[in-house]
Design a protein around this motif. Sequence first.
Motif, PDB file in Angstrom:
ATOM      1  N   ARG A 128       0.874  -6.645  -0.507  1.00 19.92           N
ATOM      2  CA  ARG A 128       1.426  -6.786   0.843  1.00 19.92           C
ATOM      3  C   ARG A 128       0.396  -7.412   1.774  1.00 19.92           C
ATOM      4  NH1 ARG A 128       3.067  -1.779   1.189  1.00 19.92           N
ATOM      5  NH2 ARG A 128       1.164  -1.081   2.208  1.00 19.92           N
ATOM      6  N   ALA A 148      -7.032   4.691  -9.931  1.00 15.99           N
ATOM      7  CA  ALA A 148      -5.685   5.075 -10.350  1.00 15.99           C
ATOM      8  C   ALA A 148      -5.010   3.865 -10.974  1.00 15.99           C
ATOM      9  CB  ALA A 148      -4.871   5.585  -9.167  1.00 15.99           C
ATOM     10  N   TYR A 178      -7.468  -0.762  -0.939  1.00 14.90           N
ATOM     11  CA  TYR A 178      -6.431  -0.735  -1.979  1.00 14.90           C
ATOM     12  C   TYR A 178      -7.038  -1.106  -3.334  1.00 14.90           C
ATOM     13  CZ  TYR A 178      -2.716  -0.330   1.514  1.00 14.90           C
ATOM     14  OH  TYR A 178      -1.889   0.115   2.519  1.00 14.90           O
ATOM     15  N   ALA A 231       5.500   0.132 -13.266  1.00 13.81           N
ATOM     16  CA  ALA A 231       6.434   0.907 -12.443  1.00 13.81           C
ATOM     17  C   ALA A 231       7.515   1.523 -13.314  1.00 13.81           C
ATOM     18  CB  ALA A 231       7.067   0.008 -11.381  1.00 13.81           C
ATOM     19  N   LEU A 236       2.244   6.052   1.024  1.00 11.10           N
ATOM     20  CA  LEU A 236       1.444   7.200   0.626  1.00 11.10           C
ATOM     21  C   LEU A 236       2.371   8.325   0.166  1.00 11.10           C
ATOM     22  CD1 LEU A 236      -1.069   7.340   3.606  1.00 11.10           C
ATOM     23  CD2 LEU A 236      -1.648   6.803   1.252  1.00 11.10           C
ATOM     24  N   GLU A 291      -6.837   8.753  -5.652  1.00 14.69           N
ATOM     25  CA  GLU A 291      -6.403   7.484  -5.059  1.00 14.69           C
ATOM     26  C   GLU A 291      -5.968   7.662  -3.607  1.00 14.69           C
ATOM     27  OE1 GLU A 291      -2.781   5.636  -6.178  1.00 14.69           O
ATOM     28  OE2 GLU A 291      -1.625   7.491  -6.176  1.00 14.69           O
ATOM     29  N   ARG A 292      -5.524   8.848  -3.241  1.00 14.89           N
ATOM     30  CA  ARG A 292      -4.859   9.014  -1.950  1.00 14.89           C
ATOM     31  C   ARG A 292      -5.732   8.706  -0.741  1.00 14.89           C
ATOM     32  NH1 ARG A 292      -2.701  14.853  -2.309  1.00 14.89           N
ATOM     33  NH2 ARG A 292      -4.660  15.063  -3.460  1.00 14.89           N
ATOM     34  N   SER A 301      -1.077   3.709 -11.287  1.00 15.52           N
ATOM     35  CA  SER A 301      -0.261   3.860 -10.085  1.00 15.52           C
ATOM     36  C   SER A 301       0.096   2.499  -9.516  1.00 15.52           C
ATOM     37  CB  SER A 301      -1.029   4.662  -9.030  1.00 15.52           C
ATOM     38  OG  SER A 301      -0.339   4.645  -7.793  1.00 15.52           O
ATOM     39  N   PRO A 302       1.382   2.285  -9.170  1.00 13.98           N
ATOM     40  CA  PRO A 302       1.773   0.993  -8.587  1.00 13.98           C
ATOM     41  C   PRO A 302       1.455   0.883  -7.104  1.00 13.98           C
ATOM     42  CG  PRO A 302       3.694   2.386  -8.812  1.00 13.98           C
ATOM     43  CD  PRO A 302       2.548   3.148  -9.409  1.00 13.98           C
ATOM     44  N   ARG A 303       1.231   1.994  -6.416  1.00 13.07           N
ATOM     45  CA  ARG A 303       1.055   1.949  -4.950  1.00 13.07           C
ATOM     46  C   ARG A 303      -0.087   1.040  -4.519  1.00 13.07           C
ATOM     47  NH1 ARG A 303       2.556   7.400  -5.052  1.00 13.07           N
ATOM     48  NH2 ARG A 303       4.469   7.833  -3.891  1.00 13.07           N
ATOM     49  N   SER A 343      -3.078  12.763  -7.962  1.00 14.55           N
ATOM     50  CA  SER A 343      -2.004  12.738  -6.954  1.00 14.55           C
ATOM     51  C   SER A 343      -0.879  13.676  -7.345  1.00 14.55           C
ATOM     52  CB  SER A 343      -1.434  11.327  -6.830  1.00 14.55           C
ATOM     53  OG  SER A 343      -2.417  10.410  -6.409  1.00 14.55           O
ATOM     54  N   LEU A 379      -5.892   4.992  -0.508  1.00 14.24           N
ATOM     55  CA  LEU A 379      -4.624   4.463  -0.024  1.00 14.24           C
ATOM     56  C   LEU A 379      -4.504   4.705   1.479  1.00 14.24           C
ATOM     57  CD1 LEU A 379      -2.095   5.636  -2.786  1.00 14.24           C
ATOM     58  CD2 LEU A 379      -2.793   3.289  -2.294  1.00 14.24           C
ATOM     59  N   ASP A 404       6.005   7.778 -11.518  1.00 15.91           N
ATOM     60  CA  ASP A 404       4.757   7.004 -11.480  1.00 15.91           C
ATOM     61  C   ASP A 404       3.641   7.942 -11.099  1.00 15.91           C
ATOM     62  OD1 ASP A 404       6.672   4.410 -10.028  1.00 15.91           O
ATOM     63  OD2 ASP A 404       5.833   4.483 -12.035  1.00 15.91           O
ATOM     64  N   MET A 405       2.812   8.342 -12.056  1.00 15.63           N
ATOM     65  CA  MET A 405       1.774   9.331 -11.797  1.00 15.63           C
ATOM     66  C   MET A 405       0.435   8.648 -11.589  1.00 15.63           C
ATOM     67  SD  MET A 405       3.083  12.268 -11.695  1.00 15.63           S
ATOM     68  CE  MET A 405       1.635  13.311 -11.823  1.00 15.63           C
ATOM     69  N   ALA A 406      -0.323   9.083 -10.627  1.00 17.68           N
ATOM     70  CA  ALA A 406      -1.671   8.571 -10.404  1.00 17.68           C
ATOM     71  C   ALA A 406      -2.645   9.720 -10.555  1.00 17.68           C
ATOM     72  CB  ALA A 406      -1.783   7.973  -9.004  1.00 17.68           C
ATOM     73  N   ILE A 407      -3.873   9.399 -10.894  1.00 17.71           N
ATOM     74  CA  ILE A 407      -4.874  10.406 -11.123  1.00 17.71           C
ATOM     75  C   ILE A 407      -5.105  11.178  -9.822  1.00 17.71           C
ATOM     76  CG2 ILE A 407      -7.296  10.782 -11.699  1.00 17.71           C
ATOM     77  CD1 ILE A 407      -7.084   8.171 -13.344  1.00 17.71           C
ATOM     78  N   GLN A 428      11.142  -2.286  -4.120  1.00 22.51           N
ATOM     79  CA  GLN A 428      10.071  -2.643  -3.192  1.00 22.51           C
ATOM     80  C   GLN A 428       9.309  -3.873  -3.675  1.00 22.51           C
ATOM     81  OE1 GLN A 428       7.133   0.408  -2.568  1.00 22.51           O
ATOM     82  NE2 GLN A 428       6.351  -0.543  -0.711  1.00 22.51           N
ATOM     83  N   THR A 449      10.737   1.613  -6.812  1.00 29.98           N
ATOM     84  CA  THR A 449       9.525   0.800  -6.875  1.00 29.98           C
ATOM     85  C   THR A 449       9.872  -0.646  -7.178  1.00 29.98           C
ATOM     86  OG1 THR A 449       8.336   2.730  -7.733  1.00 29.98           O
ATOM     87  CG2 THR A 449       7.243   0.594  -7.925  1.00 29.98           C
ATOM     88  N   LEU A 491      10.165   5.137  -3.922  1.00 25.92           N
ATOM     89  CA  LEU A 491       9.641   4.335  -2.817  1.00 25.92           C
ATOM     90  C   LEU A 491      10.763   3.524  -2.172  1.00 25.92           C
ATOM     91  CD1 LEU A 491       6.420   2.988  -4.578  1.00 25.92           C
ATOM     92  CD2 LEU A 491       6.601   4.928  -3.041  1.00 25.92           C
ATOM     93  N   PRO A 492      10.895   3.554  -0.861  1.00 28.51           N
ATOM     94  CA  PRO A 492      11.935   2.774  -0.201  1.00 28.51           C
ATOM     95  C   PRO A 492      11.490   1.344   0.071  1.00 28.51           C
ATOM     96  CG  PRO A 492      10.764   4.065   1.409  1.00 28.51           C
ATOM     97  CD  PRO A 492      10.157   4.378   0.070  1.00 28.51           C
ATOM     98  N   VAL A 493      12.340   0.579   0.708  1.00 25.96           N
ATOM     99  CA  VAL A 493      12.045  -0.814   1.015  1.00 25.96           C
ATOM    100  C   VAL A 493      10.986  -0.889   2.105  1.00 25.96           C
ATOM    101  CG1 VAL A 493      13.017  -2.916   1.987  1.00 25.96           C
ATOM    102  CG2 VAL A 493      14.330  -1.558   0.344  1.00 25.96           C
ATOM    103  N   VAL A 494      10.120  -1.875   1.994  1.00 29.18           N
ATOM    104  CA  VAL A 494       9.038  -2.063   2.964  1.00 29.18           C
ATOM    105  C   VAL A 494       9.197  -3.418   3.623  1.00 29.18           C
ATOM    106  CG1 VAL A 494       6.554  -2.236   3.291  1.00 29.18           C
ATOM    107  CG2 VAL A 494       7.481  -0.599   1.647  1.00 29.18           C
TER     108      VAL A 494
END
Lengths: 130, 408
Positions: free
Chosen positions: A92, A80, A73, A114, B30, A50-51, A83-85, B8, A54, B3-6, A122, A119, B14-17
Amino acid sequence: MMTHDIRQNQQINEARERLYAAGFHALAAHDGRTAYKSFGLMAAMCPLDERPWLGLGATHEQDSDWQLAAGCYRIARRVAERSPRPLLGEARVLGVLGKLAEARALLNQAELIAQEPATFVQIEEIRGNL
Amino acid sequence: MTDMAIGSPPVAPLPVVLPGTFSLEGEATLPRPTVAEGASSDTLAMLMEMMQSLAQQTIEGKSLEIQKTQNSLTQAVEELSKKLQEAAREAAEAAANNDDEGFFGSVCKMVDAVADWVGEAVGTVAGKVADFSVDLVTAPADIIAAMVQGQSFAQALSTVGDNLATDGHVAGTVKGFTSGVAKFMTDVAEFSVAYLAVIEAGVRGDNVWDALKGEFENLGHSFMENLVRNPSVMEVTGWALKGLAVATALVSGGTLGLVSVALFALSELNQRYGIAEKVLGPENGKLVSLGLEVASTCFMLYAGGGFDNLDLKQTTDVIRGAAAIVQGSVMIGGAIDGYMEANKVADEIDQTAETQSLMNRIARLQRTLESLIDELDEKVEQHQRSQKTASSLFQIQGATFEASVVRA
């Protein structure tokens, strides 16, 4: 042969991580050209990670290419699903594009998967800005 | 629990955006890199060194076997050219005599010749596998093509690496490539969800085609706009994917890696010798060449899926389903559409018969690929996975063309 294969795997893994590091720091330095190159090559090398997707999404966001950012995205979401990202990134961007209903739906999905407190914070931040 | 991603590394909180913007602090967008920062040029140089090392391991002490393989491949290319030229002569005669059925039959002969060559090329190279301590067929496709031209491995690899390392041009080309791919893949993702869901539900009939036709046409338009008419896509596909995605296929160990390398070799030889365009003309030949590129890219992605040891169905549905459809329809249909458009015969040709003829040819290609997988794959588990992927790949193509035949 087993040792040789392990060494090959390590070389490829290292190459992948260095590409990612190059793209990450280029993005932080607002060097879009290098970021595109690094993340793009990494995406070609390991499209199921995913990276790089992203990273490409974030690079397009930095360049205000909102549609392309959303597309990257979306690809990251496909590779992924847990993954919440990618969901947050696309939400966003959709918020910027005025697609509020779609953005809220993505945030709802992110909320279901999440697990980190930050998370959730956010998610609420992005939701509050829609 | 994180939170795991394939693929990664472990995820940090994660902080505030801020609205409309993002921050890389604290991994807002990221995950943090797991290795130290390196300049991109150093990274590329390291990649080149790695690939050169892999190639060097391949050729050490194997110069005689390489020469034999090179001769076999050269002979195979010559045989392919003869078959294509013969089929082209028949096609020209049929066109001169307004024999539409004869023309399309000749085009299909060309497709058969290409499919046969894939079998011969893979068989030729695979026959040497047992003699090599390192699998020759996992070498980058440019190296295979360079073998035919008599270049050394290192020399061929340097050519690929130089393309990667050139600044400015690479960055702009990669940006154009990723932009085009991102746009197209977005449409692929949306289309494949609808299409695969219907197929998996076992639904057949006209109503299915009606439901999907609009989305299929949109996907075709997206393919043309974002990939075909994007010069960066073809250029990057030509060297970046070959050079780097092969690294993924290297460690997949799967049979599809062999097929993908053969397809890449064929597409590269086609580009260097201009086989398709010389035989079919500039426009139609370009579309067949494009089909080869897409086909080889798709197979490489499938082989890459094996690297991460993931469930192919779960993780490659998007790429597999839609890309296969596009590959099949564009590669074959594009060449024929070009002829029909040029000769204004669309209203006069029995489209059903021609489409069925094409279906038969595609089925033959499927059988060729399946027989390759049977011959080359000795690992039972990989064999089962490869067969499932190959047959489902062409089942989706078959379903698409079945529906188009019904509609025609």
